[in-house]
Write an enzyme that holds these catalytic residues in place. Structure first.
Site, PDB file in Angstrom:
ATOM      1  N   CYS A 124      11.628  22.615  54.796  1.00 12.39           N
ATOM      2  CA  CYS A 124      12.941  22.050  54.476  1.00 12.39           C
ATOM      3  C   CYS A 124      13.896  23.055  53.845  1.00 12.39           C
ATOM      4  CB  CYS A 124      12.782  20.832  53.567  1.00 12.39           C
ATOM      5  SG  CYS A 124      11.719  19.552  54.271  1.00 12.39           S
ATOM      6  N   HIS A 136      19.378  19.629  50.401  1.00 10.59           N
ATOM      7  CA  HIS A 136      18.495  19.129  51.452  1.00 10.59           C
ATOM      8  C   HIS A 136      18.465  17.604  51.383  1.00 10.59           C
ATOM      9  CE1 HIS A 136      15.097  18.205  53.883  1.00 10.59           C
ATOM     10  NE2 HIS A 136      14.270  18.011  52.864  1.00 10.59           N
ATOM     11  N   ASN A 166      15.216  12.453  56.635  1.00 10.43           N
ATOM     12  CA  ASN A 166      14.916  13.840  56.298  1.00 10.43           C
ATOM     13  C   ASN A 166      14.636  14.592  57.598  1.00 10.43           C
ATOM     14  OD1 ASN A 166      13.789  16.274  55.506  1.00 10.43           O
ATOM     15  ND2 ASN A 166      12.444  15.383  53.950  1.00 10.43           N
TER      16      ASN A 166
END
Length: 337
Positions: free
Chosen positions: A131, A264, A294
């Site tokens: 990520c 993020h 996500n």
């Protein structure tokens, strides 16, 4: 859409890297929490829209169809960024793709994307920092442009995380989605990327990982995502604040200089917690997690493109990008748009 063009550089002038254009792409299949809950219920897995929203802020995500690879998602995102920048693919001499779900073991997704763009010759490689991948890739591209190793770069985050989810684990399978985001970076005499910082600590590898590999034609270990959500949450908020302040100090800026924060897009609680620590009002926090879930390395460039195309982020704005992910990795980039 056209963003600020790079300023011409003299032979002895300092070189900087600026974002010239942004782009993104989401696969057409959109799955709401209710739709995902109905699918999971067929296998006896209980969850609900309320349960997911309360804990994560996520309401929907996009999943790629079977046979669609990371490079297939990266291609339209790259083309959109090139169009926004007003440059041809043939001008690109560097491609970096941040991904944890590559098309194949090798060659890199970046090489496959380069071919799909109809170009050849420039450097192309993948970055794997989960990520944090886009922040890592952007930092590498910035360094290569500053040193003259590249002039125009495509930096892309592209993921098909739906392929590595355990749909028997409701604590993880509801969190992730697929997509791609891209930026074109160009050399300029005017500073764009002001400062960046990257970190990793492999001692935390077990709290977020896919503990499998390929050997002898078979998958060894477990090829599905595993996560200790509480451990990730605790670590993420702390490291994100620290790295943001360090990057601000490097750039000679303060909290008050940040016009927009793009962390993020993992969990709305982590994002809001980071914004509070930086004393930022919530209306300066770019949020797309509710619609995208996500998307790992794709989440920051996806959110950036949404904010640019919606008119929120404008030329001259100062933007903080932050990522944290499996590894454990984390980092931040401060830039003038």
């Amino acid at each position: 859409m056209t963003t600020t063009s790079a300023t011409p550089i003299g032979t002895s002038a300092p070189r900087f890297a600026r974002i010239l254009g942004t782009g993104s792409y989401l696969p057409p299949k959109r799955l709401t929490n209710a739709e995902l809950a109905a699918q999971l219920a067929k296998d006896g897995i209980e969850t609900s829209d309320e349960w997911i929203v309360e804990r994560t802020g996520i309401r929907a995500r996009h999943f790629a169809d079977a046979g669609v690879a990371a490079s297939d998602l990266a291609l339209p995102a790259a083309r959109a960024a090139l169009e926004a920048a007003g440059i041809a693919a043939s001008e690109i001499d560097l491609i970096i793709v941040a991904t944890s779900t590559p098309d194949m073991v090798f060659p890199s997704t970046a090489c496959l994307l380069q071919h799909k763009l109809g170009i050849a010759g420039g450097a192309a490689f993948d970055v794997q920092a989960v990520c944090s991948g886009f922040v890592y890739a952007l930092t590498v591209a910035d360094s290569m442009i500053k040193t003259g190793a590249a002039n125009k770069a495509l930096v892309i985050g592209a993921e098909v995380f739906s392929r590595i989810l355990d749909f028997k684990d409701r604590t993880t399978c509801v969190l992730f989605g697929d997509g791609a985001g891209a930026v074109v970076l160009g050399a300029s005499a005017t500073p764009g990327i002001l400062a960046s910082e990257l970190h990793a600590d492999g001692s935390h590898a077990n709290i977020l990982c896919v503990p499998g590999t390929v050997a002898g034609g078979q998958v060894l270990g477990d090829p599905l995502l595993k996560m200790d959500g509480q451990a990730v949450f605790k670590l993420a908020v702390g490291v994100l604040e620290k790295v943001a302040r360090s990057v601000l100090a490097k750039a000679g800026r303060s909290d008050a200089d940040i016009d927009w924060l793009i962390p993020h897009q993992a969990n709305i609680r982590i994002m809001q917690g980071t914004a509070k620590k930086l004393k930022m009002p919530m209306d300066k926090l770019i949020v797309t997690v509710h619609e995208h879930g996500n998307t790992s390395a794709a989440s920051i460039p996806l959110a950036l493109d949404v904010a640019v195309r919606s008119g929120k982020i404008k030329s001259g704005d100062t933007v903080m990008l932050e990522g944290v992910g499996g590894g454990f990795t984390w980092g931040a980039v401060l830039l003038d748009f």
